[in-house]
Design a protein around this motif. Structure first.
Motif, PDB file in Angstrom:
ATOM      1  N   ILE A  45       0.815  -1.206   0.000  1.00 35.29           N
ATOM      2  CA  ILE A  45       0.000   0.000   0.000  1.00 35.29           C
ATOM      3  C   ILE A  45       0.851   1.258   0.000  1.00 35.29           C
ATOM      4  N   THR A  46       2.141   1.132   0.297  1.00 34.31           N
ATOM      5  CA  THR A  46       3.001   2.309   0.372  1.00 34.31           C
ATOM      6  C   THR A  46       3.820   2.532  -0.894  1.00 34.31           C
ATOM      7  N   ASP A  47       3.650   1.694  -1.916  1.00 35.64           N
ATOM      8  CA  ASP A  47       4.442   1.877  -3.133  1.00 35.64           C
ATOM      9  C   ASP A  47       3.546   2.253  -4.302  1.00 35.64           C
ATOM     10  N   ASP A  48       4.176   2.681  -5.378  1.00 36.39           N
ATOM     11  CA  ASP A  48       3.465   3.093  -6.582  1.00 36.39           C
ATOM     12  C   ASP A  48       3.567   2.025  -7.667  1.00 36.39           C
ATOM     13  N   HIS A  49       3.317   0.785  -7.285  1.00 34.94           N
ATOM     14  CA  HIS A  49       3.365  -0.328  -8.222  1.00 34.94           C
ATOM     15  C   HIS A  49       1.976  -0.926  -8.381  1.00 34.94           C
ATOM     16  N   PHE A  50       1.733  -1.479  -9.557  1.00 32.73           N
ATOM     17  CA  PHE A  50       0.443  -2.112  -9.817  1.00 32.73           C
ATOM     18  C   PHE A  50       0.404  -3.473  -9.135  1.00 32.73           C
ATOM     19  N   ASP A  51      -0.625  -3.678  -8.317  1.00 39.17           N
ATOM     20  CA  ASP A  51      -0.811  -4.956  -7.633  1.00 39.17           C
ATOM     21  C   ASP A  51      -2.139  -5.605  -7.989  1.00 39.17           C
ATOM     22  N   GLY A  52      -3.045  -4.846  -8.565  1.00 41.59           N
ATOM     23  CA  GLY A  52      -4.384  -5.323  -8.863  1.00 41.59           C
ATOM     24  C   GLY A  52      -5.394  -4.247  -8.514  1.00 41.59           C
ATOM     25  N   ASN A  53      -6.645  -4.621  -8.465  1.00 41.12           N
ATOM     26  CA  ASN A  53      -7.690  -3.657  -8.137  1.00 41.12           C
ATOM     27  C   ASN A  53      -7.540  -3.187  -6.694  1.00 41.12           C
ATOM     28  N   ILE A  54      -7.358  -1.894  -6.494  1.00 38.78           N
ATOM     29  CA  ILE A  54      -7.049  -1.376  -5.155  1.00 38.78           C
ATOM     30  C   ILE A  54      -8.239  -1.509  -4.209  1.00 38.78           C
ATOM     31  N   PHE A  55      -9.456  -1.512  -4.725  1.00 38.34           N
ATOM     32  CA  PHE A  55     -10.617  -1.604  -3.841  1.00 38.34           C
ATOM     33  C   PHE A  55     -10.825  -3.031  -3.343  1.00 38.34           C
ATOM     34  N   VAL A  56     -10.359  -3.995  -4.105  1.00 37.49           N
ATOM     35  CA  VAL A  56     -10.398  -5.386  -3.652  1.00 37.49           C
ATOM     36  C   VAL A  56      -9.242  -5.658  -2.693  1.00 37.49           C
ATOM     37  N   LEU A  57      -8.043  -5.215  -3.050  1.00 31.28           N
ATOM     38  CA  LEU A  57      -6.852  -5.520  -2.269  1.00 31.28           C
ATOM     39  C   LEU A  57      -6.785  -4.767  -0.948  1.00 31.28           C
ATOM     40  N   TYR A  58      -7.125  -3.487  -0.971  1.00 28.72           N
ATOM     41  CA  TYR A  58      -6.861  -2.645   0.191  1.00 28.72           C
ATOM     42  C   TYR A  58      -8.101  -2.188   0.941  1.00 28.72           C
ATOM     43  N   ALA A  59      -9.273  -2.303   0.323  1.00 28.34           N
ATOM     44  CA  ALA A  59     -10.500  -1.893   1.001  1.00 28.34           C
ATOM     45  C   ALA A  59     -11.454  -3.056   1.221  1.00 28.34           C
ATOM     46  N   GLU A  92      -1.215   6.777  -2.930  1.00 24.92           N
ATOM     47  CA  GLU A  92      -2.240   7.632  -2.338  1.00 24.92           C
ATOM     48  C   GLU A  92      -3.633   7.133  -2.697  1.00 24.92           C
ATOM     49  N   CYS A  93      -3.796   6.653  -3.916  1.00 27.06           N
ATOM     50  CA  CYS A  93      -5.084   6.084  -4.302  1.00 27.06           C
ATOM     51  C   CYS A  93      -5.370   4.813  -3.515  1.00 27.06           C
ATOM     52  N   LYS A  94      -4.347   3.986  -3.311  1.00 31.06           N
ATOM     53  CA  LYS A  94      -4.517   2.770  -2.526  1.00 31.06           C
ATOM     54  C   LYS A  94      -4.999   3.113  -1.120  1.00 31.06           C
ATOM     55  N   ASP A  95      -4.356   4.087  -0.507  1.00 31.56           N
ATOM     56  CA  ASP A  95      -4.713   4.476   0.849  1.00 31.56           C
ATOM     57  C   ASP A  95      -6.131   5.037   0.896  1.00 31.56           C
ATOM     58  N   ASN A  96      -6.484   5.853  -0.081  1.00 28.60           N
ATOM     59  CA  ASN A  96      -7.808   6.480  -0.070  1.00 28.60           C
ATOM     60  C   ASN A  96      -8.918   5.541  -0.507  1.00 28.60           C
ATOM     61  N   SER A  97      -8.591   4.365  -1.027  1.00 24.71           N
ATOM     62  CA  SER A  97      -9.643   3.395  -1.309  1.00 24.71           C
ATOM     63  C   SER A  97     -10.356   2.991  -0.029  1.00 24.71           C
ATOM     64  N   LEU A  98      -9.620   2.990   1.079  1.00 21.28           N
ATOM     65  CA  LEU A  98     -10.210   2.701   2.384  1.00 21.28           C
ATOM     66  C   LEU A  98     -11.225   3.765   2.768  1.00 21.28           C
ATOM     67  N   VAL A  99     -10.895   5.016   2.473  1.00 22.51           N
ATOM     68  CA  VAL A  99     -11.769   6.136   2.821  1.00 22.51           C
ATOM     69  C   VAL A  99     -13.102   6.016   2.088  1.00 22.51           C
ATOM     70  N   ILE A 100     -13.034   5.796   0.775  1.00 21.89           N
ATOM     71  CA  ILE A 100     -14.249   5.689  -0.012  1.00 21.89           C
ATOM     72  C   ILE A 100     -15.090   4.491   0.438  1.00 21.89           C
ATOM     73  N   SER A 101     -14.447   3.389   0.737  1.00 24.70           N
ATOM     74  CA  SER A 101     -15.176   2.202   1.166  1.00 24.70           C
ATOM     75  C   SER A 101     -15.901   2.446   2.482  1.00 24.70           C
ATOM     76  N   GLN A 102     -15.251   3.140   3.405  1.00 24.61           N
ATOM     77  CA  GLN A 102     -15.897   3.375   4.692  1.00 24.61           C
ATOM     78  C   GLN A 102     -17.026   4.403   4.583  1.00 24.61           C
ATOM     79  N   LEU A 103     -16.843   5.388   3.730  1.00 25.85           N
ATOM     80  CA  LEU A 103     -17.925   6.337   3.493  1.00 25.85           C
ATOM     81  C   LEU A 103     -19.144   5.620   2.921  1.00 25.85           C
ATOM     82  N   GLN A 104     -18.897   4.685   2.021  1.00 27.43           N
ATOM     83  CA  GLN A 104     -19.998   3.906   1.464  1.00 27.43           C
ATOM     84  C   GLN A 104     -20.695   3.092   2.548  1.00 27.43           C
TER      85      GLN A 104
END
Length: 223
Positions: A45-59, A92-104
């Motif tokens: 979550i702290t790097d700028d590499h592609f790992d997959g869909n960020i909402f599945v992986l991190y949220a 930053e997008c990876k980290d903020n995927s958590l924010v959007i998920s919790q708002l939902q």
């Protein structure tokens, strides 16, 4: 003369066979070393590499993508929308995927959450205000745009954005009371990525005056 040539050819054949066997053994050794020395790919979550869909992986929330409703549908239903323009290779997008998920999780069906991968935007020169691409800045992610039911932009922010900033904009639109001082931040109950578990997870708030508790999600449980 012929016998001497045959003996020489036999020696060269034997030498070549030995060289072939040696080369084959060396290649096999290098292959084994290569297979066992390559580190397995790990989502970070702290790097700028592609790992997959960020909402599945991190949220832990694959329901966010693709968005279920369009801006036009939100306007017809008189619901505000939250756009998140993102890429899957941005920390930053990876980290903020958590924010959007919790708002939902908190607002549920009362707000239309629309994560939009900028790589999927159609290559057009002009868009209408009822198209999500109309609000993209064209260069930077993450970008958050909060649009009220009438189509007015209530928030347009680029860069990593706290839960509270987006929540404040939505509370003003929906005329909700301020967050209580007891508002808590916790880790997600589950995530398929170990590195995502070290980041924050904003817990849903229950029992706030003016909000029907039946419309809010149950608190997360841990085993």
């Amino acid at each position: 003369m012929t016998l001497a040539l045959l003996k020489r050819a036999w020696c060269l054949l034997n030498k070549n066979a030995w060289a072939t066997r040696a080369l084959a053994g060396l290649c096999a050794s290098l292959l084994c070393l290569g297979v066992f020395s390559v580190a397995p790919a790990a989502a970070g979550i702290t790097d700028d590499h592609f790992d997959g869909n960020i909402f599945v992986l991190y949220a832990s929330n694959g329901s966010l993508v693709p968005p279920r409703s369009s801006l036009a549908e939100s306007k017809q239903r008189e619901r505000p929308s939250v756009l998140m323009f993102y890429t899957d290779d941005s920390s930053e997008c990876k980290d903020n995927s958590l924010v959007i998920s919790q708002l939902q999780a908190f607002y549920r069906q009362n707000v239309n959450f629309m994560p939009i991968g900028v790589d999927t935007l159609p290559a057009e020169n002009t868009y209408t205000p009822e198209e999500a691409a109309y609000y993209y800045n064209g260069s930077f992610v993450p970008q958050f745009v909060v649009i009220d039911p009438e189509g007015n932009v209530a928030l347009d922010r680029v860069g990593q954005t706290p839960y509270e900033v987006i929540d404040d904009a939505l509370r003003e639109i929906k005329d909700l009371p301020p967050r209580p001082e007891s508002f808590a931040i916790e880790r997600p109950a589950f995530s398929p990525s170990p590195s995502a578990d070290t980041t924050f997870w904003t817990a849903p708030v229950r029992g706030i005056e003016g909000i029907d508790n039946a419309d809010l999600p149950a608190p997360a449980t841990r085993s």
